[in-house]
Design an enzyme around this catalytic site. Sequence first.
Site, mmCIF file in Angstrom:
data_model
loop_
_atom_site.group_PDB
_atom_site.id
_atom_site.type_symbol
_atom_site.label_atom_id
_atom_site.label_comp_id
_atom_site.label_asym_id
_atom_site.label_seq_id
_atom_site.Cartn_x
_atom_site.Cartn_y
_atom_site.Cartn_z
ATOM 1 N N SER A 66 25.688 26.247 39.748
ATOM 2 C CA SER A 66 26.226 26.038 38.396
ATOM 3 C C SER A 66 25.158 25.962 37.306
ATOM 4 O O SER A 66 25.503 25.886 36.123
ATOM 5 C CB SER A 66 27.090 24.775 38.358
ATOM 6 O OG SER A 66 28.381 25.049 38.837
ATOM 7 N N LYS A 69 25.448 28.253 34.344
ATOM 8 C CA LYS A 69 26.141 27.939 33.094
ATOM 9 C C LYS A 69 25.179 27.657 31.937
ATOM 10 O O LYS A 69 25.613 27.562 30.782
ATOM 11 C CB LYS A 69 27.096 26.766 33.303
ATOM 12 C CG LYS A 69 28.229 27.066 34.288
ATOM 13 C CD LYS A 69 29.209 25.903 34.379
ATOM 14 C CE LYS A 69 30.337 26.172 35.366
ATOM 15 N NZ LYS A 69 29.964 25.925 36.760
ATOM 16 N N SER A 126 31.166 20.727 34.239
ATOM 17 C CA SER A 126 30.819 21.945 34.986
ATOM 18 C C SER A 126 32.057 22.757 35.348
ATOM 19 O O SER A 126 32.149 23.351 36.427
ATOM 20 C CB SER A 126 30.030 21.601 36.263
ATOM 21 O OG SER A 126 29.394 22.741 36.778
ATOM 22 N N LYS A 232 21.747 20.896 33.213
ATOM 23 C CA LYS A 232 22.816 21.328 34.112
ATOM 24 C C LYS A 232 22.427 21.175 35.569
ATOM 25 O O LYS A 232 21.323 21.541 35.965
ATOM 26 C CB LYS A 232 23.176 22.794 33.820
ATOM 27 C CG LYS A 232 24.472 23.239 34.467
ATOM 28 C CD LYS A 232 25.664 22.594 33.804
ATOM 29 C CE LYS A 232 26.909 22.682 34.663
ATOM 30 N NZ LYS A 232 26.860 21.805 35.859
#
Length: 391
Positions: A66, A69, A126, A232
């Site tokens: 993730s 992102k 997320s 993140k």
Amino acid sequence: MKKAIIGLLLMICWTIPISTGVQAAEKQASPNADLVSQAKSAILIERDTGTILYEKNVHQKLPPASMTKIMTMLLIMDAIDQGKLKWNEKVRTSEYAASMGGSQIFLEPGEEMTVDELMRGIAIGSGNDAAVAMAERIAGSEKAFVEMMNKKAKQMGLKDTVFKNATGLPAEGHYSSAYDMAMMAKELLKYDEVTKYTGKYEDYLRENTDKKFWLVNTNRLVKFYPGVDGVKTGFTADAKYCLTATAKKDGMRVIAVIFGAPTPKERNEQITKLLDYAFSQYQTHPVYKRNEVISHVKISKGKKKEAELVTAEPISVLTKKGANVKDIQKVVKLKENVKAPIQKGEELGTLVLKQNGKKLLESPLVAKQSVQEASWWDLWKRTLSSFVKSA
């Protein structure tokens, strides 16, 4: 970009406490191998200069999960900055976006949320569904958005990254590296506003409804390490535990990246070591904020004769703690033969900081506003005005 000429329009010396350790820091060797022993790769950089303070297998191509992102959020922030998107705009969820698995905010087909709400869903929770909903809004489809992601990576000179989706869900051929992820975070963090999202530990969506949804940041360091406000996390069975973290202390912002830690505890412990090392050994001295006017460039055949050039990002000089010198030179390089139309944010020059003849850093200068092409009527009036003044 056409050949640039050096305009010694702005070559100024001033006295600020700047470090003699900058050049050494640009190629800083790993100071302590024990900083990151339980991860596949890692990097530590200072945000404003991009100086690498620690590195381990920084170009190894690995699944980013993730952390993908970060690029998704960067393209959202670019669209906001360019006026193509507004925070209060409502985005409708497609069947496809609602079908995303993994981390999600449980969007339903046809449900509408504002860009602000979806960004919170991405940055804090997320949400894969939120990421795809935004991808579809910006590019029309996730596939087209992924093309934008890869184009942006190429424009940034990132050589270890290929995206296959906007979420980081497992996909063959989807990879990045610690170095590339740090550069994406560096670019994202030029937008100060983004930390309002990435730095929030908890929030709610669908408030005042019977479907109130609690968001808790997957980056626990936001709560437990002073100064951490992003960026993140990432986890899949293949990628293991990953994190791109940023923290700011005493005016210095650093970015630390970990790929492939075996547990979230070890990931956070190693990120903490990297942040502690940076703040104990280095300091930065801010020179310019983002969007400060530095110079002007002449525009041929534009509605305006010239455009203001501003800094594209915050500009600082990195120092080893305790070391300082003075007399920093500022040199502005301007693009020549600039013709309208030009777009807001278009790179039209470069700012170089030098010390004793050595380049400390180089940063782009961009157009503060768009300049449209002049009509024949505009050009005729301008010619007539010049004729009258010279008569």
